[in-house]
Enzyme design. Sequence first.
Site, PDB file in Angstrom:
ATOM      1  N   PHE A 239      43.091 -35.548  60.048  1.00 37.34           N
ATOM      2  CA  PHE A 239      43.249 -35.144  61.443  1.00 37.34           C
ATOM      3  C   PHE A 239      42.003 -35.509  62.234  1.00 37.34           C
ATOM      4  CE2 PHE A 239      45.960 -32.315  59.017  1.00 37.34           C
ATOM      5  CZ  PHE A 239      47.149 -32.330  59.743  1.00 37.34           C
ATOM      6  N   GLY A 240      42.181 -35.865  63.499  1.00 36.10           N
ATOM      7  CA  GLY A 240      41.064 -36.132  64.379  1.00 36.10           C
ATOM      8  C   GLY A 240      40.562 -34.853  65.026  1.00 36.10           C
TER       9      GLY A 240
ATOM     10  N   HIS B 229      38.955 -48.806  64.804  1.00 34.83           N
ATOM     11  CA  HIS B 229      39.212 -48.084  63.559  1.00 34.83           C
ATOM     12  C   HIS B 229      40.655 -47.609  63.560  1.00 34.83           C
ATOM     13  CE1 HIS B 229      37.808 -45.876  59.990  1.00 34.83           C
ATOM     14  NE2 HIS B 229      38.618 -44.908  60.386  1.00 34.83           N
TER      15      HIS B 229
ATOM     16  N   SER C 193      38.058 -44.760  66.957  1.00 37.93           N
ATOM     17  CA  SER C 193      39.299 -44.509  66.228  1.00 37.93           C
ATOM     18  C   SER C 193      40.463 -44.417  67.195  1.00 37.93           C
ATOM     19  CB  SER C 193      39.194 -43.208  65.435  1.00 37.93           C
ATOM     20  OG  SER C 193      40.459 -42.857  64.902  1.00 37.93           O
TER      21      SER C 193
ATOM     22  N   GLY D  15      36.296 -40.991  67.605  1.00 38.40           N
ATOM     23  CA  GLY D  15      37.618 -40.971  68.201  1.00 38.40           C
ATOM     24  C   GLY D  15      37.643 -40.205  69.503  1.00 38.40           C
ATOM     25  N   SER D  16      37.663 -38.880  69.409  1.00 40.41           N
ATOM     26  CA  SER D  16      37.764 -38.059  70.610  1.00 40.41           C
ATOM     27  C   SER D  16      36.542 -38.215  71.500  1.00 40.41           C
ATOM     28  CB  SER D  16      37.965 -36.584  70.227  1.00 40.41           C
ATOM     29  OG  SER D  16      36.960 -36.148  69.327  1.00 40.41           O
TER      30      SER D  16
ATOM     31  N   MET E 272      44.389 -43.834  54.273  1.00 37.30           N
ATOM     32  CA  MET E 272      44.435 -42.487  53.690  1.00 37.30           C
ATOM     33  C   MET E 272      45.828 -42.325  53.099  1.00 37.30           C
ATOM     34  SD  MET E 272      42.339 -40.391  56.610  1.00 37.30           S
ATOM     35  CE  MET E 272      42.551 -41.587  57.934  1.00 37.30           C
TER      36      MET E 272
ATOM     37  N   MET F 208      47.892 -43.074  57.609  1.00 37.33           N
ATOM     38  CA  MET F 208      48.119 -41.867  56.820  1.00 37.33           C
ATOM     39  C   MET F 208      49.583 -41.800  56.389  1.00 37.33           C
ATOM     40  SD  MET F 208      46.075 -39.112  59.182  1.00 37.33           S
ATOM     41  CE  MET F 208      44.626 -39.577  60.123  1.00 37.33           C
TER      42      MET F 208
ATOM     43  N   HIS G 284      41.500 -47.952  57.826  1.00 38.79           N
ATOM     44  CA  HIS G 284      41.144 -46.880  56.892  1.00 38.79           C
ATOM     45  C   HIS G 284      42.430 -46.316  56.299  1.00 38.79           C
ATOM     46  CE1 HIS G 284      39.314 -42.552  56.407  1.00 38.79           C
ATOM     47  NE2 HIS G 284      39.611 -43.106  55.249  1.00 38.79           N
TER      48      HIS G 284
ATOM     49  N   MET H 281      33.109 -39.670  54.377  1.00 43.02           N
ATOM     50  CA  MET H 281      33.856 -38.807  55.295  1.00 43.02           C
ATOM     51  C   MET H 281      33.038 -37.551  55.599  1.00 43.02           C
ATOM     52  SD  MET H 281      36.688 -40.259  56.164  1.00 43.02           S
ATOM     53  CE  MET H 281      37.440 -38.823  56.967  1.00 43.02           C
TER      54      MET H 281
ATOM     55  N   ASP I  17      32.674 -41.127  59.276  1.00 47.44           N
ATOM     56  CA  ASP I  17      33.900 -40.859  60.034  1.00 47.44           C
ATOM     57  C   ASP I  17      34.103 -39.359  60.072  1.00 47.44           C
ATOM     58  OD1 ASP I  17      36.407 -40.687  61.151  1.00 47.44           O
ATOM     59  OD2 ASP I  17      37.416 -41.907  59.644  1.00 47.44           O
ATOM     60  N   GLY I  18      34.043 -38.793  61.286  1.00 48.55           N
ATOM     61  CA  GLY I  18      34.316 -37.370  61.432  1.00 48.55           C
ATOM     62  C   GLY I  18      33.250 -36.643  62.226  1.00 48.55           C
ATOM     63  N   GLY I  19      33.591 -36.191  63.410  1.00 45.86           N
ATOM     64  CA  GLY I  19      32.664 -35.407  64.213  1.00 45.86           C
ATOM     65  C   GLY I  19      31.521 -36.196  64.813  1.00 45.86           C
TER      66      GLY I  19
ATOM     67  N   ASP J  68      43.510 -45.625  61.552  1.00 43.54           N
ATOM     68  CA  ASP J  68      43.773 -44.662  60.484  1.00 43.54           C
ATOM     69  C   ASP J  68      45.237 -44.747  60.050  1.00 43.54           C
ATOM     70  OD1 ASP J  68      41.237 -43.237  60.172  1.00 43.54           O
ATOM     71  OD2 ASP J  68      41.574 -42.583  62.230  1.00 43.54           O
TER      72      ASP J  68
END
Length: 218
Positions: free
Chosen positions: A141-142, A31, A8, A195-196, A66, A35, A64, A135, A173-175, A33
Amino acid sequence: MPALINPSILSADFANLERDLAAIATADFAHVDVMDNHFVPNLTLGLPVVRRIAEVSPVPLDVHLMIEDADRWAPEYAEAGAASVTFHAEAAQAPVRLARELRAGGVRAAVALRPASPVEPFLDLLAEVDMVLVMTVEPGFGGQSFIEGTLPKIRRTRAAIDAAGLDTWVQVDGGVSRDTIARIAEAGANVFVAGSAVYGADDVAGEIAALRALADAA
Protein backbone atom coordinates in the site's frame (compact mmCIF):
# COMPACT_ATOMS: atom_id res chain seq x y z
CA MET A 1 26.36 8.65 -6.54
CA PRO A 2 23.86 11.30 -7.67
CA ALA A 3 20.37 10.93 -6.28
CA LEU A 4 17.76 9.34 -8.54
CA ILE A 5 14.10 10.17 -7.97
CA ASN A 6 11.59 7.52 -9.06
CA PRO A 7 7.99 8.67 -8.47
CA SER A 8 5.60 5.82 -7.81
CA ILE A 9 2.62 5.86 -10.14
CA LEU A 10 0.69 3.99 -7.45
CA SER A 11 -0.18 7.51 -6.29
CA ALA A 12 -1.14 8.69 -9.78
CA ASP A 13 -4.66 8.98 -11.13
CA PHE A 14 -5.15 5.70 -12.99
CA ALA A 15 -7.94 7.27 -15.05
CA ASN A 16 -5.43 9.86 -16.30
CA LEU A 17 -2.27 7.81 -16.25
CA GLU A 18 -0.66 9.16 -19.42
CA ARG A 19 -1.18 12.70 -18.12
CA ASP A 20 0.37 11.81 -14.77
CA LEU A 21 3.31 10.09 -16.45
CA ALA A 22 3.96 13.27 -18.44
CA ALA A 23 3.95 15.20 -15.15
CA ILE A 24 7.06 13.31 -13.96
CA ALA A 25 9.13 13.85 -17.11
CA THR A 26 11.91 15.40 -15.00
CA ALA A 27 12.25 12.28 -12.85
CA ASP A 28 14.82 9.55 -13.45
CA PHE A 29 12.44 6.58 -13.64
CA ALA A 30 8.73 5.90 -13.21
CA HIS A 31 8.29 3.37 -10.40
CA VAL A 32 5.61 0.85 -11.32
CA ASP A 33 4.23 -1.30 -8.50
CA VAL A 34 2.87 -4.66 -9.66
CA MET A 35 0.84 -6.43 -6.95
CA ASP A 36 -1.00 -9.74 -7.25
CA ASN A 37 -3.21 -9.83 -4.13
CA HIS A 38 -1.28 -12.92 -2.98
CA PHE A 39 2.26 -11.86 -2.06
CA VAL A 40 0.76 -8.59 -0.81
CA PRO A 41 -2.89 -7.83 0.06
CA ASN A 42 -3.52 -5.54 -2.87
CA LEU A 43 -4.08 -5.84 -6.62
CA THR A 44 -2.76 -3.24 -9.06
CA LEU A 45 -1.84 -3.87 -12.69
CA GLY A 46 -0.22 -6.49 -14.88
CA LEU A 47 1.67 -7.13 -18.08
CA PRO A 48 -0.67 -5.52 -20.65
CA VAL A 49 -0.82 -2.26 -18.70
CA VAL A 50 2.94 -2.18 -18.07
CA ARG A 51 3.56 -2.80 -21.76
CA ARG A 52 1.36 0.16 -22.67
CA ILE A 53 2.90 2.39 -20.00
CA ALA A 54 6.35 1.64 -21.42
CA GLU A 55 5.16 2.89 -24.79
CA VAL A 56 4.04 6.30 -23.52
CA SER A 57 6.24 7.02 -20.48
CA PRO A 58 8.69 9.92 -20.89
CA VAL A 59 11.13 8.17 -18.52
CA PRO A 60 12.28 4.54 -18.17
CA LEU A 61 10.22 2.13 -16.10
CA ASP A 62 11.44 0.82 -12.74
CA VAL A 63 9.09 -2.13 -12.22
CA HIS A 64 8.71 -3.44 -8.67
CA LEU A 65 7.15 -6.90 -8.58
CA MET A 66 5.29 -7.66 -5.37
CA ILE A 67 4.08 -10.99 -6.69
CA GLU A 68 4.43 -14.70 -6.09
CA ASP A 69 6.39 -16.88 -8.53
CA ALA A 70 8.80 -14.09 -9.44
CA ASP A 71 11.03 -16.60 -11.26
CA ARG A 72 8.25 -17.20 -13.76
CA TRP A 73 7.01 -13.65 -14.26
CA ALA A 74 9.93 -11.25 -13.86
CA PRO A 75 11.42 -11.91 -17.34
CA GLU A 76 8.01 -11.16 -18.86
CA TYR A 77 8.15 -7.64 -17.46
CA ALA A 78 11.61 -7.17 -18.91
CA GLU A 79 10.22 -8.12 -22.31
CA ALA A 80 7.28 -5.74 -21.74
CA GLY A 81 9.63 -2.77 -21.80
CA ALA A 82 10.90 -2.26 -18.25
CA ALA A 83 14.38 -0.79 -17.86
CA SER A 84 14.75 -2.24 -14.36
CA VAL A 85 12.92 -5.18 -12.79
CA THR A 86 12.87 -5.73 -9.03
CA PHE A 87 11.79 -9.05 -7.55
CA HIS A 88 11.38 -9.83 -3.86
CA ALA A 89 13.91 -12.12 -2.26
CA GLU A 90 11.04 -13.69 -0.35
CA ALA A 91 9.28 -14.61 -3.61
CA ALA A 92 12.18 -15.97 -5.69
CA GLN A 93 13.25 -19.61 -5.63
CA ALA A 94 16.52 -19.02 -7.50
CA PRO A 95 17.42 -15.31 -7.15
CA VAL A 96 20.85 -15.53 -8.75
CA ARG A 97 19.56 -17.40 -11.77
CA LEU A 98 16.70 -14.92 -12.09
CA ALA A 99 18.98 -11.90 -11.82
CA ARG A 100 21.24 -13.35 -14.50
CA GLU A 101 18.27 -14.00 -16.76
CA LEU A 102 17.09 -10.42 -16.37
CA ARG A 103 20.53 -9.02 -17.09
CA ALA A 104 20.86 -11.25 -20.12
CA GLY A 105 17.63 -9.70 -21.35
CA GLY A 106 19.22 -6.25 -21.22
CA VAL A 107 17.55 -4.84 -18.10
CA ARG A 108 18.80 -3.92 -14.65
CA ALA A 109 18.11 -6.64 -12.09
CA ALA A 110 17.20 -5.76 -8.53
CA VAL A 111 16.31 -7.65 -5.37
CA ALA A 112 13.89 -6.26 -2.77
CA LEU A 113 13.69 -6.99 0.94
CA ARG A 114 10.72 -6.47 3.26
CA PRO A 115 11.48 -4.35 6.36
CA ALA A 116 11.95 -7.41 8.57
CA SER A 117 14.01 -9.42 6.05
CA PRO A 118 17.75 -9.32 6.80
CA VAL A 119 20.17 -8.29 4.09
CA GLU A 120 23.02 -10.47 5.37
CA PRO A 121 22.06 -13.65 3.42
CA PHE A 122 22.45 -11.66 0.19
CA LEU A 123 25.66 -9.74 0.85
CA ASP A 124 27.81 -12.32 -0.93
CA LEU A 125 25.53 -12.09 -3.97
CA LEU A 126 25.64 -8.31 -4.44
CA ALA A 127 27.68 -8.59 -7.62
CA GLU A 128 24.78 -10.47 -9.20
CA VAL A 129 22.34 -7.55 -9.00
CA ASP A 130 22.33 -3.94 -10.10
CA MET A 131 20.25 -2.66 -7.19
CA VAL A 132 19.04 -3.61 -3.72
CA LEU A 133 15.64 -2.26 -2.70
CA VAL A 134 15.28 -1.85 1.04
CA MET A 135 11.57 -1.54 1.77
CA THR A 136 11.01 1.07 4.46
CA VAL A 137 7.30 0.27 4.80
CA GLU A 138 5.47 -3.01 4.48
CA PRO A 139 4.87 -3.61 0.76
CA GLY A 140 1.35 -3.50 -0.57
CA PHE A 141 0.00 0.00 0.00
CA GLY A 142 1.10 3.57 -0.64
CA GLY A 143 1.04 6.44 1.82
CA GLN A 144 2.56 4.61 4.81
CA SER A 145 4.91 6.19 7.34
CA PHE A 146 8.65 5.61 7.09
CA ILE A 147 10.01 2.89 9.41
CA GLU A 148 13.05 4.43 11.14
CA GLY A 149 14.35 1.01 12.14
CA THR A 150 15.28 0.27 8.52
CA LEU A 151 18.07 2.87 8.46
CA PRO A 152 20.70 0.51 9.95
CA LYS A 153 19.93 -2.03 7.21
CA ILE A 154 20.46 0.63 4.56
CA ARG A 155 23.82 1.47 6.16
CA ARG A 156 24.89 -2.19 6.27
CA THR A 157 23.89 -2.65 2.64
CA ARG A 158 25.84 0.41 1.49
CA ALA A 159 28.87 -0.57 3.57
CA ALA A 160 28.96 -4.05 2.00
CA ILE A 161 28.63 -2.62 -1.51
CA ASP A 162 31.43 -0.14 -0.92
CA ALA A 163 33.66 -2.78 0.67
CA ALA A 164 33.22 -4.97 -2.41
CA GLY A 165 33.99 -2.08 -4.74
CA LEU A 166 30.65 -2.42 -6.56
CA ASP A 167 28.48 0.26 -8.16
CA THR A 168 25.25 -1.42 -7.05
CA TRP A 169 22.47 1.06 -6.34
CA VAL A 170 20.57 1.14 -3.04
CA GLN A 171 16.91 2.02 -3.43
CA VAL A 172 14.43 2.93 -0.71
CA ASP A 173 10.67 2.67 -1.09
CA GLY A 174 8.23 3.82 1.56
CA GLY A 175 7.63 7.09 3.38
CA VAL A 176 10.11 9.08 1.30
CA SER A 177 9.43 12.81 1.64
CA ARG A 178 11.20 16.09 2.31
CA ASP A 179 11.17 15.15 6.01
CA THR A 180 12.94 11.81 5.56
CA ILE A 181 15.00 11.84 2.37
CA ALA A 182 18.14 13.44 3.85
CA ARG A 183 18.39 10.79 6.59
CA ILE A 184 17.86 8.04 4.03
CA ALA A 185 20.52 9.46 1.73
CA GLU A 186 22.96 9.86 4.62
CA ALA A 187 22.46 6.17 5.40
CA GLY A 188 23.62 5.27 1.89
CA ALA A 189 20.63 5.11 -0.43
CA ASN A 190 20.87 6.79 -3.82
CA VAL A 191 17.54 5.82 -5.45
CA PHE A 192 14.35 7.16 -3.88
CA VAL A 193 10.79 6.04 -4.59
CA ALA A 194 8.30 8.75 -3.69
CA GLY A 195 4.61 8.40 -4.41
CA SER A 196 2.27 10.57 -2.38
CA ALA A 197 5.04 13.14 -1.72
CA VAL A 198 5.35 13.78 -5.47
CA TYR A 199 1.81 13.32 -6.73
CA GLY A 200 0.33 15.06 -3.72
CA ALA A 201 2.36 18.21 -4.38
CA ASP A 202 0.91 21.26 -6.12
CA ASP A 203 4.06 21.44 -8.27
CA VAL A 204 5.11 17.91 -9.22
CA ALA A 205 8.28 18.92 -11.09
CA GLY A 206 9.22 21.27 -8.27
CA GLU A 207 8.80 18.49 -5.70
CA ILE A 208 11.02 16.15 -7.73
CA ALA A 209 13.70 18.85 -7.87
CA ALA A 210 13.41 19.57 -4.15
CA LEU A 211 13.74 15.90 -3.20
CA ARG A 212 16.74 15.47 -5.49
CA ALA A 213 18.45 18.54 -4.01
CA LEU A 214 17.88 17.40 -0.43
CA ALA A 215 19.29 13.94 -1.17
CA ASP A 216 22.31 15.29 -3.05
CA ALA A 217 23.10 17.65 -0.18
CA ALA A 218 22.96 14.95 2.50
